[in-house]
Write an enzyme that holds these catalytic residues in place. Structure first.
Site, PDB file in Angstrom:
ATOM      1  N   ARG A 229       0.867  -1.186   0.000  1.00  0.00           N
ATOM      2  CA  ARG A 229       0.000   0.000   0.000  1.00  0.00           C
ATOM      3  C   ARG A 229       0.897   1.227   0.000  1.00  0.00           C
ATOM      4  O   ARG A 229       1.792   1.331   0.839  1.00  0.00           O
ATOM      5  CB  ARG A 229      -0.903   0.043   1.239  1.00  0.00           C
TER       6      ARG A 229
ATOM      7  N   HIS B 277      -7.595   0.819  -6.138  1.00  0.00           N
ATOM      8  CA  HIS B 277      -7.793   0.060  -4.893  1.00  0.00           C
ATOM      9  C   HIS B 277      -8.523  -1.249  -5.274  1.00  0.00           C
ATOM     10  O   HIS B 277      -9.699  -1.427  -4.959  1.00  0.00           O
ATOM     11  CB  HIS B 277      -8.621   0.907  -3.921  1.00  0.00           C
TER      12      HIS B 277
ATOM     13  N   GLN C 172     -10.464  -3.619  -2.774  1.00  0.00           N
ATOM     14  CA  GLN C 172     -11.719  -3.018  -2.304  1.00  0.00           C
ATOM     15  C   GLN C 172     -12.860  -3.331  -3.277  1.00  0.00           C
ATOM     16  O   GLN C 172     -14.006  -3.562  -2.866  1.00  0.00           O
ATOM     17  CB  GLN C 172     -11.526  -1.501  -2.173  1.00  0.00           C
TER      18      GLN C 172
ATOM     19  N   ASP D 209     -16.616   8.341  -1.266  1.00  0.00           N
ATOM     20  CA  ASP D 209     -15.310   8.181  -0.619  1.00  0.00           C
ATOM     21  C   ASP D 209     -14.999   9.503   0.068  1.00  0.00           C
ATOM     22  O   ASP D 209     -15.683  10.509  -0.169  1.00  0.00           O
ATOM     23  CB  ASP D 209     -14.258   7.853  -1.709  1.00  0.00           C
TER      24      ASP D 209
ATOM     25  N   CYS E  31     -16.006   2.749   1.223  1.00  0.00           N
ATOM     26  CA  CYS E  31     -14.851   1.904   1.557  1.00  0.00           C
ATOM     27  C   CYS E  31     -14.436   2.066   3.018  1.00  0.00           C
ATOM     28  O   CYS E  31     -13.828   1.174   3.584  1.00  0.00           O
ATOM     29  CB  CYS E  31     -13.692   2.218   0.622  1.00  0.00           C
TER      30      CYS E  31
ATOM     31  N   ARG F   9     -13.960  -7.382   2.916  1.00  0.00           N
ATOM     32  CA  ARG F   9     -12.554  -7.134   2.568  1.00  0.00           C
ATOM     33  C   ARG F   9     -11.721  -8.362   2.912  1.00  0.00           C
ATOM     34  O   ARG F   9     -10.840  -8.766   2.164  1.00  0.00           O
ATOM     35  CB  ARG F   9     -11.989  -5.923   3.334  1.00  0.00           C
TER      36      ARG F   9
HETATM   37  N1  NVA Z   1      -9.437   7.524  -1.332  1.00  0.00           N
HETATM   38  C1  NVA Z   1      -9.118   7.050  -0.002  1.00  0.00           C
HETATM   39  C2  NVA Z   1      -9.460   5.601   0.141  1.00  0.00           C
HETATM   40  C3  NVA Z   1      -9.215   5.047   1.525  1.00  0.00           C
HETATM   41  C4  NVA Z   1      -9.504   3.592   1.636  1.00  0.00           C
HETATM   42  C5  NVA Z   1      -7.646   7.310   0.265  1.00  0.00           C
HETATM   43  O1  NVA Z   1      -6.834   7.047  -0.622  1.00  0.00           O
HETATM   44  O2  NVA Z   1      -7.321   7.813   1.346  1.00  0.00           O
HETATM   45  N1   CP Z   2     -11.123   0.715   2.902  1.00  0.00           N
HETATM   46  C1   CP Z   2      -9.837   0.678   3.282  1.00  0.00           C
HETATM   47  O1   CP Z   2      -8.936   0.432   2.501  1.00  0.00           O
HETATM   48  O2   CP Z   2      -9.660   0.901   4.603  1.00  0.00           O
HETATM   49  P1   CP Z   2      -8.250   1.043   5.358  1.00  0.00           P
HETATM   50  O3   CP Z   2      -7.621   2.339   4.879  1.00  0.00           O
HETATM   51  O4   CP Z   2      -8.597   1.062   6.809  1.00  0.00           O
HETATM   52  O5   CP Z   2      -7.397  -0.127   4.989  1.00  0.00           O
END
Ligand code: NVA
Ligand code: CP
Length: 327
Positions: free
Chosen positions: A106, A133, A136, A229, A270, A315
């Protein structure tokens, strides 16, 4: 279907049949878990979990799923490794691939996870980049299919920042699986034109449709799924909150929007979500800009139409499927 040895970097790399296979496998593994049937066929294997950004769901999903499968895990946190600072991605990939059977990443640019995969001889899984993602999406599709019994022909309306990981991923996933995708947002936040073209080409084969609109009511009309989101994603500067609140407030998911959607419409997010003042950022934003809710109202978030916690549970089952299929 054989996905052994494959990376899971973005859904564009997979056929609709392969994506459905992963969702089917997740449903099967979920059923086994509920029945207490052991599934630790991967004993003796280990996976590395690299997180250059924070996480609750993705990290826990990889850890629990790996442990259920009998595997060991090593978590590398955003500050606790040499990655990117003292050691290149290419070198990191070769070191980790010599010790682990799989690597989750990540972080920031999609090119980083692609580079990691290029130099790794073991499968690499994308746990979120700025652009995509993909794990997800499997969870969201499993949740939608559990609820409606199908995916093809479902109308999914996405509200908010449609040019980042979640918006891009929904568009690609809907194109691949034959859903009707609508991005409802200020046109500053429309997805990248090239990606839209690619998705429209895929849609011709699958029966999906891709629509971009600035009209929140037109876009969500009759939708089966309304999703959104956060307005500011991880890695984006705090200074942009003001602009985002101004640009994206018309695309908040509230009761009027849900009532405008189909009568059996569900809400997905998410997570994490800003729907009340129980978070540090939520409280700061309230102090600065006077708003108490952002991308979704508390009323919608807490309503029966909201399946966000089912989605979060999924998830784990879907990430388990990705690991079990590719290892
Ligand atoms: N768009 C958000 C998704 C978090 C799961 C981020 O990248 O912070
Ligand atoms: N939805 C998601 O990816 O959550 P986290 O950032 O907690 O992993």
């Amino acid at each position: 279907m054989n996905l052994k040895g494959r990376d899971f970097l973005k859904l564009l790399d997979f056929t609709p049949e392969e994506i459905i296979y992963l969702i089917d496998l997740a449903a099967e593994l979920k059923d086994k878990k509920k029945k207490g049937i052991p599934m630790d066929d991967f004993r003796g294997k280990n996976v590395a979990l690299i997180f250059e950004k924070t996480s609750t769901r993705t990290r826990c999903s990889f850890e629990v799923a790996a442990h259920d499968l009998g595997m060991g895990t090593t978590y590398l946190d955003p500050s606790g490794s040499q990655i990117g600072k003292k050691e290149s991605i290419a070198d990191t990939a070769r070191v980790l691939a010599s010790m682990f059977e799989g690597i989750e990443y990540r972080g920031y640019g999609q090119e980083i996870v692609e580079e990691l995969a290029k130099y790794s001889k073991v499968p690499v899984w994308n746990g979120l980049t700025n652009e995509f993602h993909p794990t997800q999406m499997l969870a969201d599709m499993l949740t939608i299919r559990e609820h409606f019994g199908r995916l093809k022909g479902i109308k999914l309306a996405y509200m908010g920042d449609a040019r980042y990981n979640m918006g891009n991923s929904y568009m690609v996933c809907c194109a691949k699986l034959g859903l009707d995708f609508v991005a409802c947002t200020n046109k500053k936040y429309f997805p990248d034109e090239k990606l839209v073209e690619t998705c429209k080409e895929i849609a011709k084969e699958t029966g999906a449709t891709i629509t971009l609109t600035e009209d929140a009511f037109e876009g969500t009309k009759g939708a089966d799924v309304v999703c959104t989101d956060v307005w500011v994603s991880m890695g984006e500067p705090d200074e942009i909150w003001e602009e985002r609140i101004r640009d994206l407030s018309p695309y908040q998911v509230n009761t009027a929007i849900m009532d405008n959607a189909g009568k059996d419409a569900i809400f997905l997010h998410c997570l994490p979500a800003f729907h009340d003042l129980k978070t540090k950022i939520g409280a700061e934003i309230q102090k600065k800009f006077g708003i108490e809710e952002m991308e979704v109202t508390d009323e919608v978030f807490e309503s029966e139409r909201s399946l966000v916690f089912e989605e979060a549970e999924n998830r784990m089952h879907t990430i388990k499927a990705v690991m079990a299929a590719t290892l």
